[in-house]
Design a protein around this motif. Structure first.
Motif, short mmCIF file in Angstrom:
data_model
loop_
_atom_site.label_atom_id
_atom_site.label_comp_id
_atom_site.label_asym_id
_atom_site.label_seq_id
_atom_site.Cartn_x
_atom_site.Cartn_y
_atom_site.Cartn_z
N UNK A 13 -2.17 -16.93 42.12
CA UNK A 13 -1.89 -15.59 41.57
C UNK A 13 -0.57 -15.58 40.81
N UNK A 14 0.38 -16.42 41.24
CA UNK A 14 1.67 -16.43 40.51
C UNK A 14 2.06 -17.85 40.11
N UNK A 15 1.04 -18.70 39.92
CA UNK A 15 1.35 -20.10 39.58
C UNK A 15 1.24 -20.31 38.07
N UNK A 31 -8.03 -12.00 35.65
CA UNK A 31 -6.59 -11.71 35.47
C UNK A 31 -6.28 -11.46 34.00
N UNK A 32 -6.87 -12.29 33.13
CA UNK A 32 -6.49 -12.14 31.71
C UNK A 32 -6.97 -10.79 31.20
N UNK A 33 -8.15 -10.33 31.70
CA UNK A 33 -8.63 -9.00 31.27
C UNK A 33 -7.71 -7.93 31.83
N UNK A 34 -7.32 -8.11 33.13
CA UNK A 34 -6.51 -7.08 33.79
C UNK A 34 -5.09 -7.06 33.24
N UNK A 35 -4.53 -8.26 32.99
CA UNK A 35 -3.11 -8.30 32.63
C UNK A 35 -2.90 -8.67 31.17
N UNK A 36 -3.89 -8.44 30.33
CA UNK A 36 -3.68 -8.84 28.92
C UNK A 36 -3.80 -10.35 28.86
N UNK A 37 -3.02 -10.96 27.97
CA UNK A 37 -3.29 -12.39 27.70
C UNK A 37 -2.65 -13.30 28.77
N UNK A 38 -1.85 -12.68 29.70
CA UNK A 38 -1.13 -13.59 30.62
C UNK A 38 -2.10 -14.13 31.66
N UNK A 39 -2.76 -15.26 31.37
CA UNK A 39 -3.68 -15.87 32.33
C UNK A 39 -2.86 -16.59 33.40
N UNK A 40 -3.26 -16.42 34.62
CA UNK A 40 -2.60 -17.15 35.72
C UNK A 40 -3.61 -18.06 36.34
N UNK A 41 -3.42 -19.30 36.69
CA UNK A 41 -2.42 -20.16 36.10
C UNK A 41 -2.77 -20.50 34.65
N UNK A 42 -1.73 -20.71 33.86
CA UNK A 42 -1.98 -20.93 32.43
C UNK A 42 -2.59 -22.30 32.17
N UNK A 43 -2.31 -23.27 33.04
CA UNK A 43 -2.92 -24.60 32.89
C UNK A 43 -3.68 -24.94 34.16
#
Ligand code: PMT
Length: 410
Positions: A267-269, A319-331
């Motif tokens: 969730x926060x990685x 997450x990306x839908x909920x928080x805009x483009x900030x996908x978690x984890x990005x990689x």
């Protein structure tokens, strides 16, 4: 290449019975590729000799007699300015006091005052001295100035007292030195989740369905992430390995437990590195009691185990839908353990699990894959790039992979 390779480490040794541990630390640092110069205080020489250290480092060990020698006027400045990190282990209460107050009445403290590099201190003293108000005040000063304090540990002290004053073990000090050096590296301030080991799917209270993963590749990846300054969460099944110093261990056994831990930690990685060998299927029914031979040979029906990377893909999408483009984890990085059609199978998984990178390893050869010290991998990127690595130690494979993750995160 280990974070310590060709790094210049200055090891200060002071007058504690724990000085014998400094020789082991000097040896570990040297074996990790560091250039180690040692400074002994006069009190330390009551416990160990310069020859002890010169024998393990292959380099000179300095004492206060060098403070008044011909090159004295530059020695402390030279040592202080050419070093990547100063570690004082063991560090007595007296030396802590000198450091806190900027005293410079011996080669070690003169050099420490001239040094501009990170400072790591491993206090060692008898019971009660560490808790003394003066020592605690000096400790607070040193911490406030940015020093890394390792230990001291609770335990039996030379006086027979029990208390907090034992120097931490050399492996712990070494791990904290690596972390201090990593603070300037590419993954500083990044959270990396690493999974390792083979899941254990229960059949009954005694038996499990598992695999041959030893956890070596995953633990090497965790260490490589620590070396690059990352905040590392290691989600691991039981292994025979020691958790890398500084990694936060989340112990799991089953694919289900690992899935829950991975989703919670992601969730926060910033990145997820899935090196664990996760069951694809598990026993559909878990017997409440140990299955007995007298009841005949059991027929075991299997069912699909949770696909963790697929769950992460869905989680990232949500997450990306909920928080805009900030996908978690990005990689998100997966491993493909294949015994044939390596690249085709890996490529299929790269796409089906929506990965940014998959590390394909051929597990059919004895020098790669499960349990081996080495691995032979090919990196397949989502954009089609392919990078084949030669047979390497799993720690070297891990360093290449984490540097790649750092680049993808940039
Ligand atoms: O631990 P060692 O002894 O050092 O061995 C290292 C290793 C061979 C285990 C490691 O390098 C490796 O290949 N790990 C992945 C093993 C595996 O499960 O590969 P796979 O092709 O079955 O799975 C592909 C990917 O999906 C993996 O990232 C796996 O973690 C993941 N997976 C698999 C099954 C599942 N139910 N959920 C998953 O997320």
């Amino acid at each position: 290449m280990s974070i310590l390779k060709d790094k210049h480490i200055l090891l200060g040794v002071t007058g504690s019975i724990a000085a014998y541990k400094a020789a082991d630390l000097a040896s570990k640092l040297t074996q990790a590729g560091a250039q180690v110069d040692v400074i002994l205080t006069t009190a330390a020489e009551k416990f160990v000799t310069p020859l002890t250290f010169q024998s393990v480092t292959g380099r000179r060990a300095y004492t206060d007699s060098d403070l008044w020698g011909g090159e004295a006027h530059v020695l402390h400045v030279g040592l202080g300015h050419s070093t990547d990190l100063l570690v004082i282990a063991p560090c007595t209460a007296d030396t802590m006091a000198k450091l806190a107050h900027g005293l410079a009445d011996n080669l070690l403290t003169v050099t420490a005052l001239a040094a501009t590099c990170p400072l790591v201190i491993a206090p060692a003293m008898d019971g009660g001295m560490f808790d003394a108000p003066a020592t605690q005040a000096n400790l607070a000063t040193l911490i406030e100035r940015g020093a890394t304090i390792v230990g001291p540990a609770e335990g039996h002290l030379a006086s027979g007292l029990l208390g907090k004053g034992r120097m931490s073990e050399p492996a712990e000090v070494l791990g904290r030195i690596r972390m201090a050096l990593g603070k300037k590296e590419k993954l500083a301030d990044k959270k990396i989740v690493v999974t390792a080991g083979g899941t254990q799917e229960p059949l009954d209270p005694v038996r499990v369905l598992t695999n041959h993963s030893s956890g070596k590749q995953g633990y090497a990846l965790a260490q490589a992430a620590l070396d690059l300054g990352a905040d590392v969460c290691l989600i691991s099944t039981p292994t025979a390995l020691t958790v890398p110093v500084g990694a936060r261990l989340v112990p799991v056994r089953t694919a289900e437990e690992m899935k829950n831990a991975v989703l919670a930690e992601c969730a926060d990685a910033d990145a997820l590195v899935m090196a664990a060998a996760v069951a694809d299927f598990r026993p559909k029914h878990v017997a409440a009691d140990k299955m007995k031979k007298r009841d005949g040979i059991p027929q075991i029906e299997l069912e699909a185990a949770p696909d963790i990377l697929k769950a992460v893909a869905g989680f990232r999408l949500a997450l990306s839908e909920a928080e805009g483009s900030k996908k978690r984890p990005r990689v998100v990085l997966g491993f493909a353990a294949e015994s044939r059609d390596l690249l085709d199978n890996a490529s299929e998984k790269l796409k089906s699990k929506n990965l940014d990178l998959i590390v394909a390893n051929d597990i059919s050869t004895v020098d790669a894959g499960f349990g081996a010290e080495t691995n032979r991998v090919t990196l397949l990127f989502a954009d089609g790039r392919k990078e084949s690595l030669p047979l390497m130690d799993k720690s070297e494979v891990a360093e290449v992979i984490l540097r790649t993750v750092a680049t993808l995160l940039e």
